[in-house]
Design a protein around this motif. Structure first.
Motif, mmCIF file in Angstrom:
data_model
loop_
_atom_site.group_PDB
_atom_site.id
_atom_site.type_symbol
_atom_site.label_atom_id
_atom_site.label_comp_id
_atom_site.label_asym_id
_atom_site.label_seq_id
_atom_site.Cartn_x
_atom_site.Cartn_y
_atom_site.Cartn_z
ATOM 1 N N LYS A 331 0.854 -1.185 0.000
ATOM 2 C CA LYS A 331 0.000 0.000 0.000
ATOM 3 C C LYS A 331 0.893 1.239 0.000
ATOM 4 N N ARG A 362 -2.317 -1.401 -3.611
ATOM 5 C CA ARG A 362 -3.268 -0.296 -3.535
ATOM 6 C C ARG A 362 -2.500 1.020 -3.399
ATOM 7 N N THR A 363 -2.921 2.037 -4.155
ATOM 8 C CA THR A 363 -2.260 3.338 -4.096
ATOM 9 C C THR A 363 -3.289 4.434 -3.860
ATOM 10 N N LEU A 364 -2.964 5.331 -2.934
ATOM 11 C CA LEU A 364 -3.799 6.493 -2.633
ATOM 12 C C LEU A 364 -3.109 7.734 -3.186
ATOM 13 N N SER A 368 -3.258 15.545 -7.879
ATOM 14 C CA SER A 368 -3.554 15.251 -9.285
ATOM 15 C C SER A 368 -2.291 15.274 -10.134
ATOM 16 N N THR A 392 -5.219 -1.290 -7.499
ATOM 17 C CA THR A 392 -6.115 -0.143 -7.626
ATOM 18 C C THR A 392 -5.341 1.141 -7.337
ATOM 19 N N THR A 393 -5.752 2.201 -8.012
ATOM 20 C CA THR A 393 -5.207 3.535 -7.771
ATOM 21 C C THR A 393 -6.392 4.486 -7.652
ATOM 22 N N SER A 394 -6.454 5.236 -6.567
ATOM 23 C CA SER A 394 -7.628 6.088 -6.358
ATOM 24 C C SER A 394 -7.238 7.356 -5.605
ATOM 25 N N PRO A 395 -7.990 8.438 -5.804
ATOM 26 C CA PRO A 395 -7.736 9.677 -5.058
ATOM 27 C C PRO A 395 -8.288 9.574 -3.643
ATOM 28 N N ASP A 397 -10.651 10.199 -0.577
ATOM 29 C CA ASP A 397 -12.108 10.333 -0.511
ATOM 30 C C ASP A 397 -12.458 11.755 -0.052
ATOM 31 N N GLN A 398 -12.951 12.561 -0.990
ATOM 32 C CA GLN A 398 -13.231 13.960 -0.674
ATOM 33 C C GLN A 398 -14.374 14.105 0.332
#
Length: 450
Positions: A331, A362-364, A368, A392-395, A397-398
């Motif tokens: 991670k 997993r990458t956070l 941008s 998975t790669t995701s920004p 959680d706003q």
């Protein structure tokens, strides 16, 4: 590269080791630096002028902890290791002794240079056996009539060959058959000479049914144009249990290149954790060779790249025997203009039936402008296996960030909470409270919430 020949000529040691060093240096001179055309190095380029490299300066032994770098003093105040070494560049500058009851049982813990002099038979038996100068040929054993994976590109061994030839020191751990070492042993490696390089080796040997934990930490201030090149060899004999932790927190300007490899025997267990937080460019290879039936490998890692850091992780879970299990969980967090790279392979040999292998990355993304490359892979040559991989790669959680901010929590603290929560399923698997606390402190500094 005549300076490397001159440096090698100044190294003292037995003839068998000197011959191996010469052989490794000769190999180094024949290899090119890995280029983007080499699949395993596709997203990472190391720009190094070998002719300009000079070795890290010598350092003297200190008699008191207060004379050590502040970062090491801080770690020693909160660590739970039973004995440790502190190396500054090529030299051991401080050490504590192994408890007498462990020495009486035949446990050895010393620096590798001293081990060559005092325990030559054991060092000669195992040194270079897991991480040789050349890149190991991990070609899968495939069924007749099929095409196995191609051998690694020879250039992948460029830095391993240099480390094999010019290593100056490191750590040596030997645990005899049936002996269990309860408290972790540790090594704190620091550098303090900018514009130099250091080559080190860690060799951990656990004989049949032995047990040991080793924590390998690296730390420095900002050191422009500095290189840390390392090799880690983990010999896990039948029925043994080894836990290895590597925490890399070099300062800005350091290029870190390390190959770590475990050879895991029948019914043996290797638990490994790689933490990457520092340096400007870091390339870490983490490999498990499951040699014996019933072997078990847990491969954990977490990283946090910010500013212009570039972190590259290459992994290999090689199942060479039946009924073996491996579980990989990586991670990472990328912020600012940082780059993260993950390339992982599960290889299952012909005859390695009942393999049970997992790979998850997993990458956070906190920015941008950050980039991430993830390449999970499978190569299976047995028909009764359970293997899976995913990435998975995701920004961030706003909505979660907004919720925390609306409760009066600062942006930095809110991001620290979310990042720590994201990494928790890795940290939760680490039964070393002081290590987890230290990592959480680095995360807080990374997001400005310390």
């Amino acid at each position: 590269m005549t300076q490397f020949n001159d440096q090698l000529a100044q190294v003292q040691g037995p003839e068998w080791l000197t011959a191996k060093r010469r052989e490794s240096l000769k190999l180094f001179t024949t290899l090119e630096v890995p280029q983007e055309s080499v699949e395993a190095w596709k997203y990472t380029r190391v720009d190094v002028d070998f002719d300009a490299l000079r070795p890290h300066g010598k350092r003297d032994v200190v008699s008191d902890v207060s004379a050590l770098p502040a970062s090491v003093q801080e770690r020693l105040s909160g660590t739970d290791v039973g004995a440790f070494l502190v190396l500054d560049g090529p030299d051991v500058v401080y050490r504590t002794e192994l408890p007498a009851e462990l020495t009486a049982k035949g446990v050895i813990f010393t620096d590798l240079k001293s081990a060559v002099e005092q325990h030559a038979d054991k060092v000669q038996q195992y040194l270079y056996s897991v991480v040789p100068a050349e890149v190991p040929d991990d070609t899968t054993i495939a069924a007749p009539g099929t095409t196995p994976s191609k051998s690694p590109d020879p250039s992948e061994g460029k830095f391993s060959a240099l480390a094999a030839a010019l290593w100056t020191n490191g750590a040596f751990v030997y645990v005899p058959r049936g002996v269990e070492v309860e408290l972790p042993l540790g090594s704190f490696r620091v550098m303090s000479d900018a514009g130099t390089y250091t080559a080190t080796r860690t060799l951990v040997v656990a004989e049949e049914n032995a047990q040991v934990t080793f924590i390998d930490e690296q730390d420095s201030e900002a050191l422009p144009g500095t290189y840390a090149i390392g090799a880690v060899e983990l010999v896990v004999k039948d029925g043994a249990r080894v836990r290895y932790v590597s925490i890399q927190n070099w300062g800005e300007g350091v290029t870190h290149i390390q190959r770590q490899r475990g050879d895991v025997g029948r019914d043996a267990t290797l638990n490994s954790l790689v933490v990457t937080m520092g340096g400007t460019l870091s390339r870490t290879e983490m490999q498990s060779y499951l040699r014996g039936q019933g072997a078990d490998s847990e491969m954990l890692a977490l990283y946090f790249a910010n500013a212009d850091q570039h972190f590259d992780h290459y992994t290999l879970q090689h199942h060479a025997a039946a009924n073996a299990h491996s579980d990989l969980l990586y991670k990472g967090v990328n912020n600012d203009q940082a780059v993260g790279v993950f390339s992982g392979m599960i290889k299952v040999d012909l005859g390695a039936q009942k393999t049970d292998a997992y790979q998850k990355h997993r990458t956070l993304m906190l920015s941008s402008e950050a980039r991430n490359y993830s390449v999970p892979q499978l190569e299976i040559n047995a028909n009764d296996v359970r293997c899976s991989h995913g990435s998975t790669t995701s920004p961030v959680d706003q909505e979660a960030l907004f919720f925390l901010r609306s409760r009066g929590i600062s942006k930095e603290t809110a991001e620290k909470m979310l990042v720590t929560a994201f990494l928790e399923d890795v940290l939760g698997r680490v039964p070393l409270a002081s290590v987890v606390k230290y990592i959480e402190g680095i995360i807080a500094k990374k997001v400005g919430a310390a």
